[in-house]
Design an enzyme around this catalytic site. Structure first.
Site, PDB file in Angstrom:
ATOM      1  N   CYS A 386       0.840  -1.203   0.000  1.00  0.00           N
ATOM      2  CA  CYS A 386       0.000   0.000   0.000  1.00  0.00           C
ATOM      3  C   CYS A 386       0.874   1.251   0.000  1.00  0.00           C
ATOM      4  O   CYS A 386       1.434   1.594  -1.033  1.00  0.00           O
ATOM      5  CB  CYS A 386      -0.987  -0.052   1.158  1.00  0.00           C
ATOM      6  SG  CYS A 386      -2.443   0.948   0.828  1.00  0.00           S
ATOM      7  N   HIS A 512      -3.646  -5.181   0.393  1.00  0.00           N
ATOM      8  CA  HIS A 512      -3.014  -5.685   1.624  1.00  0.00           C
ATOM      9  C   HIS A 512      -3.043  -7.217   1.666  1.00  0.00           C
ATOM     10  O   HIS A 512      -3.980  -7.790   2.214  1.00  0.00           O
ATOM     11  CB  HIS A 512      -3.753  -5.136   2.849  1.00  0.00           C
ATOM     12  CG  HIS A 512      -3.562  -3.665   3.036  1.00  0.00           C
ATOM     13  ND1 HIS A 512      -2.580  -3.150   3.842  1.00  0.00           N
ATOM     14  CD2 HIS A 512      -4.218  -2.613   2.500  1.00  0.00           C
ATOM     15  CE1 HIS A 512      -2.641  -1.817   3.805  1.00  0.00           C
ATOM     16  NE2 HIS A 512      -3.631  -1.472   3.004  1.00  0.00           N
ATOM     17  N   GLU A 514      -1.512  -9.131   3.486  1.00  0.00           N
ATOM     18  CA  GLU A 514      -1.372  -9.643   4.863  1.00  0.00           C
ATOM     19  C   GLU A 514      -2.716  -9.946   5.513  1.00  0.00           C
ATOM     20  O   GLU A 514      -2.769 -10.658   6.514  1.00  0.00           O
ATOM     21  CB  GLU A 514      -0.562  -8.654   5.722  1.00  0.00           C
ATOM     22  CG  GLU A 514      -1.284  -7.378   6.151  1.00  0.00           C
ATOM     23  CD  GLU A 514      -1.243  -6.266   5.110  1.00  0.00           C
ATOM     24  OE1 GLU A 514      -0.944  -6.551   3.923  1.00  0.00           O
ATOM     25  OE2 GLU A 514      -1.532  -5.099   5.470  1.00  0.00           O
TER      26      GLU A 514
HETATM   27  N1  GLN Z   1      -1.846   6.729   2.718  1.00  0.00           N
HETATM   28  C1  GLN Z   1      -1.939   5.943   1.535  1.00  0.00           C
HETATM   29  C2  GLN Z   1      -3.285   6.079   0.850  1.00  0.00           C
HETATM   30  O1  GLN Z   1      -4.235   6.501   1.451  1.00  0.00           O
HETATM   31  C3  GLN Z   1      -1.644   4.491   1.813  1.00  0.00           C
HETATM   32  C4  GLN Z   1      -2.691   3.821   2.640  1.00  0.00           C
HETATM   33  C5  GLN Z   1      -2.225   2.543   3.256  1.00  0.00           C
HETATM   34  O2  GLN Z   1      -1.033   2.246   3.307  1.00  0.00           O
HETATM   35  N2  GLN Z   1      -3.128   1.775   3.795  1.00  0.00           N
HETATM   36  O3  GLN Z   1      -3.421   5.741  -0.303  1.00  0.00           O
END
Ligand code: GLN
Length: 539
Positions: A386, A512, A514
């Site tokens: 992410c 994600h 994970e």
């Molecule tokens: N801050 C980034 C976004 O909003 C990444 C979000 C995250 O890592 N969950 O896209």
């Protein structure tokens, strides 16, 4: 329909999540259909707005609900997918009751905690069981008995027990049995007091689970039995073990399942724990260690990254290894750093793999970009998740494409090169609760890519939680220089996986992975990451 209510006494952090998951696993392996509900007595509607540093990781369900990390534990232990209905918070309950009141549903009644709030809680717990067609619904009560916030939930437990009958509702009380340093004796008084507190509100526990450092001794067990009206055979020890996966085995050794079955009037069955035992054996006797750097800004509270740690552990176990996490505070990773003021970057080169997890906000971002640069230039296996993926793109734009000042508009709204930019549908969104692109989404993987080889398929579903994404205007340029986007959303406009062509493993993903790892089924991107890290280690 049967219920098992897990309450906690003495203090928080007893590991009720693991206890609940373990009980659930034992029953599931007896071929009962089980489901789990987590009650969180806070006023937040969901965990999405809570600081991971205070509360641990925000876990995301397939339906996009942002929930307490305990639901991650349930999903991993029970290998199931839960919906947002399985996390009941005070915020959700009050919101629903107030909405009903505004609609006029209560027909002029004075709306009160008892019965209206408590009824709403009971309905929600029952619905979670009914909707999933479960034989047994386990409910973990967050908080500690005696907390003001928990009162309506405990009242609901009392009423559910009356309504459904003793043989259908079991109260399992988890407590702490501390040892006083000087005398070295296991003390039962805190347990006695917390059971008294429960009984004061009309709840007699059926089973007591004692958390302690060492196995519970006979004498304190007798004492607890005597003072808490629970027969000795229903008092169990849940002492410290090496890995949490041993907890169900520890319970089974003490015949927890048969006591539960007896009390719930179920015919005796034995849980099938063959695969679970194999996993435990594999992960408690690893052949080698693997050093993984985790570069984030919440490194002070390990629970902030709990799913990442599980994903690394599951992947390593599958390969006969155990991860040693080397924590790097991204705010301290600076070029030319010194170990006293920052972090010596040489330390980063000394690991077998580098992981940059998700995150929000400006703090520590430059350290993460620097980390991605080191990983790329030194060929250290790298997985960016992410925000970690976005960081890899920014780093590539800055140092390979020479786009100076390239950034995400999250961190530098005025950047000349917003290689990461707000999702178009987020432009007008101001509220912070449940407004991100969240939950399970279909991801299409291009054939002939590393990602395709890793997943072995062209269509996957992974969970998301973000507001920003790779800016389409830069795709051609980035791919032209060797960083290719090997997976996208269904409509092709969201970049989902990026991989550095020719690298052993320099990979990032917008989703994600994970959140979908399982002990015996590690997340594919983590598995390959650890595999490559092991290769590097072996030279
Ligand atoms: N801050 C980034 C976004 O909003 C990444 C979000 C995250 O890592 N969950 O896209």
């Amino acid at each position: 329909m049967k219920f098992i209510m897990v309450t906690g006494g003495v203090l928080s952090g007893l590991g009720k999540g693991v206890i609940t998951s373990s009980l659930g696993l034992l029953l599931k392996q007896c071929e009962y259909k089980v489901t789990v509900v987590k009650v969180d007595p806070y006023l937040n509607v969901d965990a999405g707005t809570m600081n991971p540093f205070e509360h641990g990781e925000v876990f995301v369900l397939d339906d996009g609900t942002e929930v307490d990390l305990d639901l991650g534990n349930y999903e991993r232990f029970l290998d199931m997918e839960l919906s947002g209905e399985h996390n009941i918070t005070t915020g959700k309950v009050y919101k629903a009751v107030i909405e009903k009141e505004r609609r006029g549903d209560f027909l002029g009644a004075t709306v009160q905690i008892i019965p209206h709030i408590v009824n709403e809680i009971i309905e929600r717990i029952e619905r979670a069981g009914e909707d999933t067609g479960s034989d047994i619904t386990l409910v973990e009560m967050g908080g500690t008995v005696g907390d003001i916030e928990s009162m309506p939930f405990l009242e609901a437990v009392r009423e559910i027990k009356n309504k459904h009958g003793k043989e259908n509702v079991l109260v399992v009380h988890a407590t702490l049995v501390p040892v006083m340093g000087v005398v070295g004796e296991q003390k039962t008084k805190p347990t006695q007091h917390s059971v008294k507190e429960l009984m004061r509100i009309g709840i007699q526990p059926d089973i007591i689970l004692c958390r302690s450092t060492e196995p519970l001794e006979e004498r304190p067990k007798k004492k607890i039995s005597q003072f808490c009206n629970v027969e000795e055979e229903a008092i169990f020890t849940s002492h410290d073990v090496k890995i949490v996966h041993q907890v169900p085995l520890l319970f089974e050794e003490q015949n927890v399942t048969s006591v539960v079955e007896k009390k719930l009037n179920l015919s005796p069955r034995k849980p099938d724990l063959v695969q679970w035992k194999e996993y435990v054996a594999r992960s408690t006797s690893p052949k080698e260690k693997i050093r993984i750097a985790l570069v984030g800004k919440y490194t002070g509270l390990k629970d902030s990254y709990i799913s990442h740690l599980k994903a690394l552990t599951h992947a390593s176990a599958a390969l006969g290894a155990v991860p040693e996490i080397v924590w790097f505070d991204s705010e301290k990773v600076v070029r030319g750093g010194d170990i006293n003021v920052g972090t010596d970057l040489a330390a980063l080169e000394d690991v077998d793999g580098i992981l940059i997890p998700g995150g929000f906000g400006f703090r520590g971002i430059e350290g993460k970009i620097e980390t991605a640069r080191i990983a790329r230039t030194k060929g250290i296996p790298f997985l960016g998740i992410c925000l970690g993926f976005q960081v890899a793109v920014i780093e590539f734009a800055r140092h390979v494409l020479d786009l100076q000042g390239a950034n995400s508009s999250e961190f530098d709204p005025g950047t000349v090169h917003p290689v990461i930019d707000l999702l178009p549908e987020q432009m007008d969104v101001e509220a912070k609760g449940a407004t991100m692109r969240r939950g399970g989404q279909t991801v299409l993987i291009k054939s002939g890519t590393m990602a395709h080889d890793i997943y072995g398929t062209g269509v996957i579903r992974e969970r998301h939680r973000h507001r920003y994404e790779v800016n389409l205007e830069y795709i051609k340029m980035i791919e032209g220089a060797g960083f290719m986007f090997s997976a996208t959303s269904k409509d092709g406009v969201r970049m989902e996986i990026g991989e550095l062509r020719g690298s052993a493993y320099h990979v990032g993903c917008q989703f994600h992975p994970e959140f979908l790892t399982r002990p015996n089924r590690p997340a594919p991107l983590f598995l390959r990451f650890v595999e490559e890290a092991l290769k590097r280690k072996r030279g």
